[in-house]
Write a protein that holds these residues in place. Structure first.
Motif, mmCIF file in Angstrom:
data_model
loop_
_atom_site.group_PDB
_atom_site.id
_atom_site.type_symbol
_atom_site.label_atom_id
_atom_site.label_comp_id
_atom_site.label_asym_id
_atom_site.label_seq_id
_atom_site.Cartn_x
_atom_site.Cartn_y
_atom_site.Cartn_z
ATOM 1 N N PRO A 146 72.477 16.767 -3.498
ATOM 2 C CA PRO A 146 72.721 18.039 -3.067
ATOM 3 C C PRO A 146 72.913 17.561 -1.242
ATOM 4 C CG PRO A 146 71.302 18.334 -4.558
ATOM 5 C CD PRO A 146 72.049 17.603 -4.355
ATOM 6 N N ALA A 147 74.361 18.450 -1.262
ATOM 7 C CA ALA A 147 74.836 18.395 0.679
ATOM 8 C C ALA A 147 74.648 17.293 1.176
ATOM 9 C CB ALA A 147 73.348 19.269 1.055
ATOM 10 N N ALA A 148 74.686 16.012 0.111
ATOM 11 C CA ALA A 148 74.783 14.488 1.084
ATOM 12 C C ALA A 148 76.845 14.287 1.343
ATOM 13 C CB ALA A 148 74.668 14.127 0.010
ATOM 14 N N LEU A 149 77.060 13.364 1.287
ATOM 15 C CA LEU A 149 78.595 13.213 1.530
ATOM 16 C C LEU A 149 79.253 12.657 0.303
ATOM 17 C CD1 LEU A 149 78.735 12.022 5.210
ATOM 18 C CD2 LEU A 149 79.500 14.159 4.568
ATOM 19 N N PRO A 150 80.395 13.291 -0.052
ATOM 20 C CA PRO A 150 80.497 12.503 -1.488
ATOM 21 C C PRO A 150 80.922 11.546 -1.213
ATOM 22 C CG PRO A 150 82.400 13.918 0.101
ATOM 23 C CD PRO A 150 81.296 14.237 0.865
ATOM 24 N N LYS A 151 80.518 10.743 -2.420
ATOM 25 C CA LYS A 151 81.334 8.879 -2.648
ATOM 26 C C LYS A 151 82.785 9.461 -2.970
ATOM 27 C CE LYS A 151 77.546 6.678 -1.923
ATOM 28 N NZ LYS A 151 77.265 5.863 -0.990
ATOM 29 N N VAL A 152 83.458 8.230 -3.140
ATOM 30 C CA VAL A 152 85.109 8.559 -3.000
ATOM 31 C C VAL A 152 85.730 8.029 -4.250
ATOM 32 C CG1 VAL A 152 87.138 8.551 -2.574
ATOM 33 C CG2 VAL A 152 85.705 9.928 -0.667
ATOM 34 N N GLN A 153 87.000 8.034 -5.128
ATOM 35 C CA GLN A 153 87.217 7.051 -5.839
ATOM 36 C C GLN A 153 89.236 7.096 -5.993
ATOM 37 O OE1 GLN A 153 85.303 7.478 -9.844
ATOM 38 N NE2 GLN A 153 83.865 5.760 -8.714
ATOM 39 N N VAL A 154 89.756 6.727 -5.977
ATOM 40 C CA VAL A 154 91.277 6.897 -6.078
ATOM 41 C C VAL A 154 91.025 7.559 -7.890
ATOM 42 C CG1 VAL A 154 93.523 5.781 -6.970
ATOM 43 C CG2 VAL A 154 91.855 4.483 -5.287
ATOM 44 N N SER A 155 92.057 8.706 -7.768
ATOM 45 C CA SER A 155 92.074 9.450 -9.175
ATOM 46 C C SER A 155 93.420 10.066 -9.104
ATOM 47 C CB SER A 155 91.486 10.341 -8.689
ATOM 48 O OG SER A 155 91.158 11.283 -10.378
ATOM 49 N N SER A 156 93.826 11.301 -9.748
ATOM 50 C CA SER A 156 95.025 11.768 -9.830
ATOM 51 C C SER A 156 94.821 12.832 -9.068
ATOM 52 C CB SER A 156 95.503 12.049 -11.313
ATOM 53 O OG SER A 156 94.020 12.911 -12.007
ATOM 54 N N ILE A 157 96.686 13.150 -9.349
ATOM 55 C CA ILE A 157 96.798 14.403 -8.426
ATOM 56 C C ILE A 157 95.816 16.011 -8.849
ATOM 57 C CG2 ILE A 157 98.816 15.282 -9.470
ATOM 58 C CD1 ILE A 157 97.780 16.300 -5.681
ATOM 59 N N LYS A 158 95.337 15.823 -9.666
ATOM 60 C CA LYS A 158 94.646 16.843 -10.563
ATOM 61 C C LYS A 158 93.290 16.626 -10.244
ATOM 62 C CE LYS A 158 93.274 18.933 -15.077
ATOM 63 N NZ LYS A 158 93.907 18.818 -16.741
ATOM 64 N N LYS A 159 92.922 15.330 -10.406
ATOM 65 C CA LYS A 159 91.785 15.287 -10.023
ATOM 66 C C LYS A 159 91.313 15.805 -8.667
ATOM 67 C CE LYS A 159 88.986 13.902 -13.322
ATOM 68 N NZ LYS A 159 88.165 15.052 -14.005
ATOM 69 N N ASP A 160 91.927 15.118 -7.525
ATOM 70 C CA ASP A 160 92.302 15.480 -6.654
ATOM 71 C C ASP A 160 92.188 16.945 -5.786
ATOM 72 O OD1 ASP A 160 93.208 13.457 -3.249
ATOM 73 O OD2 ASP A 160 93.380 15.682 -3.637
ATOM 74 N N LEU A 161 93.135 17.691 -6.836
ATOM 75 C CA LEU A 161 92.821 19.371 -6.427
ATOM 76 C C LEU A 161 91.344 19.659 -6.942
ATOM 77 C CD1 LEU A 161 96.681 19.569 -7.033
ATOM 78 C CD2 LEU A 161 95.923 19.005 -5.262
ATOM 79 N N TYR A 162 90.896 19.070 -8.050
ATOM 80 C CA TYR A 162 90.043 19.813 -8.277
ATOM 81 C C TYR A 162 88.396 19.664 -6.948
ATOM 82 C CZ TYR A 162 86.145 20.583 -11.330
ATOM 83 O OH TYR A 162 85.230 21.169 -12.305
ATOM 84 N N ARG A 163 88.747 18.933 -6.220
ATOM 85 C CA ARG A 163 87.755 18.185 -5.646
ATOM 86 C C ARG A 163 87.609 19.209 -4.429
ATOM 87 N NH1 ARG A 163 88.984 15.716 -0.643
ATOM 88 N NH2 ARG A 163 91.167 14.431 -0.812
ATOM 89 N N ARG A 164 88.418 20.495 -4.189
ATOM 90 C CA ARG A 164 88.386 20.955 -2.787
ATOM 91 C C ARG A 164 87.990 22.702 -3.153
ATOM 92 N NH1 ARG A 164 93.145 19.628 -0.306
ATOM 93 N NH2 ARG A 164 93.952 16.938 -1.444
ATOM 94 N N ASP A 165 87.794 23.329 -1.959
ATOM 95 C CA ASP A 165 86.677 24.173 -2.054
ATOM 96 C C ASP A 165 86.585 25.085 -2.627
ATOM 97 O OD1 ASP A 165 88.479 24.893 -0.008
ATOM 98 O OD2 ASP A 165 87.399 24.569 1.063
ATOM 99 N N PHE A 166 88.121 25.758 -2.616
ATOM 100 C CA PHE A 166 88.727 27.225 -3.624
ATOM 101 C C PHE A 166 89.993 26.952 -3.827
ATOM 102 C CE2 PHE A 166 86.508 27.766 0.632
ATOM 103 C CZ PHE A 166 85.473 28.713 0.421
ATOM 104 N N THR A 167 90.473 27.543 -4.973
ATOM 105 C CA THR A 167 91.362 27.582 -6.018
ATOM 106 C C THR A 167 92.957 27.921 -4.950
ATOM 107 O OG1 THR A 167 90.834 30.106 -6.403
ATOM 108 C CG2 THR A 167 90.048 28.746 -8.205
ATOM 109 N N ILE A 168 92.356 29.343 -3.928
ATOM 110 C CA ILE A 168 93.579 29.139 -2.955
ATOM 111 C C ILE A 168 94.300 27.850 -2.846
ATOM 112 C CG2 ILE A 168 93.859 31.567 -3.151
ATOM 113 C CD1 ILE A 168 91.273 30.737 0.068
ATOM 114 N N ASN A 169 93.257 26.457 -2.202
ATOM 115 C CA ASN A 169 93.688 25.358 -1.683
ATOM 116 C C ASN A 169 93.953 24.421 -2.751
ATOM 117 O OD1 ASN A 169 93.073 26.678 1.181
ATOM 118 N ND2 ASN A 169 90.816 26.477 1.088
#
Length: 873
Positions: A552-575
């Motif tokens: 919790p609260a750590a910096l994230p680990k990143v992996q190449v993915s799809s636009i759907k997964k890319d959007l899912y990692r964002r903070d709020f639905t409006i973003n």
């Protein structure tokens, strides 16, 4: 002679165009090139708006200018088509139909993709301040309402609605419009509709349902086009083609609500024409069965291929190596939030394993067994170009919730039940003719906003987005405009902070884009991101990626993915909103998580329940966005924030990240409501347990806002550190020891901590010594204070006299300087030494008091001062 005309078998839109053209070309004569639809004939019998000449009375040899409205096809001008090739005849064209081969071209061409020609003319009249009379406005309204199906046809645009609103302000009569737009069926029409229903044949082409119906009439019925819409609604199909034989000729009417079928292309092959959604043709008498067979063949060629697996699949896919243990597979599923993993050996696809299988294996104590031992190796798979209808059927019939998409033995994507449901939902909306989600329904992902991009972004930005899409397409990538720019575009606000996400290699794309734009690239290979920099423009590019949090609260680990997964990692639905930029799908809205819905409902909502566990700073952003946009936090978010505070998750958050988030809040246009929101949700105590928003502190922060506004307006060329000033004000109520602890918690740089302490000291000292009345004394007291310290003091005091002295100092006295300088004193013969500083200080004080106004005054003062001090000069 100037002549205004339209297509044969004129409808209300054709007549509306002629009425408007008459206002633009008042000396021109209006003439029908052929017959008129029955409703228009009925209208013209009751209302005379413009004089209409008879075609046989026109001397074609005298025509010097031909104004053609609501048509670009020479085949639809009847006898007047010969004017198109006549030397000396100038042609002007106004139309809203899509461009086609063989179109009329003229010296003036106004062709735009809107719902009606009447809309184009209405905009021109409004622009030129040629206000139509009430009856002219009514005629134009009839054209708009007819062509847009009372604003319900898929081709209806925002411009059509605005044009109708303007015409209503001009006095258009909706009573007359509704009388001629009624679609109640008479006895003959009802009988014809019954015959058409009985004869209808349904075709399944490319995933579309198309109805072909034919009927023979003993007499001419008039306009039967509205029956196509009736039949399409009754039978719930994507498109309808009516073949009507009457009075020695055949009328073919086509209607389509599916983007995969441009019905105009079918009608053009029959020497007709129209729009992609509505078109018709008139033919000589022939056997209906032969014509039907021909039309079916044309439909087969006209229907674009439906969706394939690659259009729906998620790619790339998280996989698990066959040799991994069940325990490792469970960890991988948890990290990435998935319930099924494809099992691979190197690049080779072997099968799938579900969370259910993993959990059962763990329950039986088989944590160290390999994944392959429990994988489903006979799961059905699809290929890139497997029709999506076939994928749906396989998944339903075999109860398979996850369909791997395989190519050359390797996995290239995956289709889930959610993907299938979304596809079915889009089709459901399309068949119902719904362009936007119904109340309470989730937004579909295929709304196209290309016209918004063109109309609401500056021209150079729009061109840049087009170029980006073209380059991505040429490289085999998908490009998306994402984030705040899209969000604010839908909110009606301008945000030119552009972020592009690439399904593919973002850095490779950025380099190609920079070459095309003549710019340069700053790349970050580790994160797959780049910044494209050109003259006057910065563009952020990122490779589509997913991320997970090891703690919790750590910096994230990143992996190449799809636009759907890319959007899912964002903070709020409006973003999470994105717009595809590739040619062929440019402007296509991507909304997997209901962002459009939440924008409409003005609500801040997270994507999943562990959002604040993974990144507690999102709680601060949630409050900031809510106050900036005037949105509300969902009840669920409020509960999650309270849980995060109760669980002390913010203790794990680094001070640097917390300070960065606070600085963003302090730079908001209205930061005080955001701070109030933080206090309401218990987030100020994250900075220090003793920090609370008392009435006194809230009043101070409000005064800081007013003082900063005054400073910005008074000194537009100067910069004040807003974030530093608000931070200082926020911490003024703490003791010195508490403030030190708060600054330590925020991990501010030492210079920032020192500046906060200095600002508070300067403010308190200024308030202690003021008022002084003497400008020189005031200058001496305030000249060493920091600008932020003085602004804080102005905000803290309730004394108007003290505030006035500080504002006058900032406005006038702080910039006062003596005219004489050290070199001037030297020229006057004064021996160099500490006396110079003393003299210049005295000169400044006297100027502040208004006693020295010129160089001569200062020189005289210096001589007197030197004599009185017994110095040589």
């Amino acid at each position: 002679m100037d002549l205004i005309t339209s297509h044969i078998n004129a409808d209300f839109d054709a007549f509306a165009g002629m009425v408007a053209a008459k206002k633009l070309y008042p000396r021109a004569e209006a003439v029908f090139s052929g017959s008129q639809e029955k409703k228009l004939r009925d209208f013209l019998e009751s209302f005379s708006i413009i004089p209409i000449r008879r075609l046989k009375d026109i001397d074609i040899g005298q025509v010097r200018k031909l104004i053609v409205v609501d048509s670009k096809s020479p085949d639809r001008l009847g006898p007047l088509a010969e004017l198109l090739s006549k030397p000396g005849v100038e042609v002007h064209v106004y139309d809203h139909h899509a461009h086609a081969e063989g179109d009329i071209h003229g010296t003036v061409e106004v062709v735009e993709q809107v719902g009606s020609t009447a809309t184009i003319f209405t905009e021109i009249l409004e622009r030129k301040a040629l206000k139509p009379t009430p009856m002219e406005a009514t005629a134009l309204c009839l054209g708009i309402y007819e062509e847009t199906g009372n604003m319900l046809f898929p081709g209806t645009t925002e411009r059509d609605m605005k044009a109708a609103a303007y015409l209503l302000r001009c006095g258009a009569s909706l009573k007359i419009v509704s009388a001629y737009m009624k679609t109640d069926l008479n006895v003959d029409e009802l009988q014809l509709l019954t015959e058409l229903t009985r004869s209808a044949t349904e075709l399944a082409l490319g995933g579309l349902s198309i109805l072909v119906a034919k009927a023979s009439l003993q007499r001419y019925l008039g306009d039967a086009a509205h029956l196509a819409h009736r039949l399409m609604d009754i039978e719930y199909t994507d498109a309808v083609v009516l073949i009507l034989s009457m009075e020695g000729k055949i009328v073919v009417v086509g209607r389509s609500r599916a983007p995969e079928l441009n019905i105009a292309r079918v009608m053009e092959a029959l020497d007709g024409g129209g729009h992609p959604t509505a078109a018709s043709a008139t033919l000589k008498e022939m056997p209906l069965e032969i014509l039907e067979e021909k039309i079916v063949g044309l439909l087969r060629k006209a229907v674009k291929p439906g969706k394939f697996a690659e259009d729906v699949m998620t790619s790339p896919v998280i996989t698990v190596e066959a040799a991994k243990t069940i325990k490792e597979a469970e960890s991988l599923m948890t990290i990435h939030g998935v319930n099924v993993l494809p099992v691979v050996s190197g690049q080779q696809y072997l099968g799938i394993i579900s969370r259910e299988s993993v959990e059962k294996a763990l329950y039986h104590g088989l944590a160290e067994s390999t994944v392959l031992e429990f994988a489903t190796t006979d799961a059905l798979t699809a290929e890139r170009y497997t029709p999506i209808r076939q994928v749906e059927t396989r998944m339903i019939e075999h109860n398979q919730r996850f369909m791997p998409v395989v190519e050359d033995g390797g996995i290239v994507g995956a289709i889930t039940r959610t993907d299938i449901l979304r596809t079915l939902y889009e089709e459901y909306l399309r068949r119902r003719g719904v362009k936007k989600p119904l109340a309470g329904e989730r937004a579909g992902p295929k709304k196209n906003i290309a016209s918004w991009l063109k109309n609401r972004y500056p021209g150079d930005i729009y061109t840049l987005l087009r170029i980006a899409g073209e380059i991505a397409g040429s490289l085999g990538y998908n490009a998306y405009l994402v984030g705040g720019s899209v969000r604010d575009l839908l909110r009606g606000e301008e945000n030119l902070d552009l972020d592009i996400v690439i399904e593919g290699n973002g850095i490779d794309f950025a380099r190609h884009l920079a070459v095309r734009l003549g710019g340069r690239v700053r790349a970050h290979e580790r994160f797959g991101t780049a910044k494209v920099i050109t003259e006057g423009l910065k563009l952020d590019v990122a490779t589509a990626r997913t991320e997970y949090y090891e703690t919790p609260a750590a910096l994230p680990k990143v992996q190449v993915s799809s636009i759907k997964k890319d959007l899912y990692r964002r903070d709020f639905t409006i973003n999470t909103l994105a717009v595809k930029l590739n040619p062929g799908s440019f402007g296509e809205m991507v909304d997997f998580f209901g962002g459009q819905r939440d924008l409409k409902e003005r609500t801040i909502r997270v994507l999943h329940n562990l959002s604040f566990v993974e990144d507690p700073t999102r709680a601060f952003r949630a409050v900031r966005f809510a106050e900036r946009f005037g949105f509300k936090l969902s009840k669920h978010i409020e509960n999650l924030i309270r849980s995060a505070v109760r669980m002390n998750l913010f203790e794990r958050l680094s001070g640097k990240r917390l300070h960065e988030e606070l600085s963003l809040i302090f730079r908001e246009k209205e930061p005080v409501p955001v701070i109030r929101g933080l206090a309401e949700h218990g987030l100020l105590t994250v900075i220090h347990p003793s920090l609370e928003l008392t009435d006194k502190l809230q009043e101070l922060l409000t005064q800081v806002h007013h003082t900063l506004t005054w400073f910005t307006l008074s000194f537009p060329e100067e910069r004040c550190d807003r974030a530093l000033l608000y931070l200082t004000a926020l911490l003024t109520g703490l003791t010195d020891e508490e403030r030190e602890k708060a600054l330590e918690r925020l991990a501010v740089p030492s210079r920032v901590g020192a500046a906060v302490d200095r600002n508070i000291r300067d403010a308190r000292e200024a308030l202690r010594v003021l008022p002084l009345k003497d400008p020189a004394d005031i200058h001496n007291a305030l000249s060493q204070a920091s600008p932020e310290g003085l602004l804080l003091a102005m905000s803290m005091t309730t004394s108007e006299e003290k505030r006035k002295e500080m504002s006058t100092y900032l406005l006038r006295w702080r910039k006062v300087k003596p005219i004489l300088r050290g070199n001037d004193l030297k020229r006057m013969g004064i021996e160099m030494g500490p006396i110079y500083a003393e003299i210049l200080k005295k000169l400044l004080e006297e100027r502040l008091r208004g006693r020295l106004l010129s160089r001569e005054d200062e020189e005289g003062f210096v001589r007197r001062y030197v004599r009185s001090a017994g110095l040589r000069s």
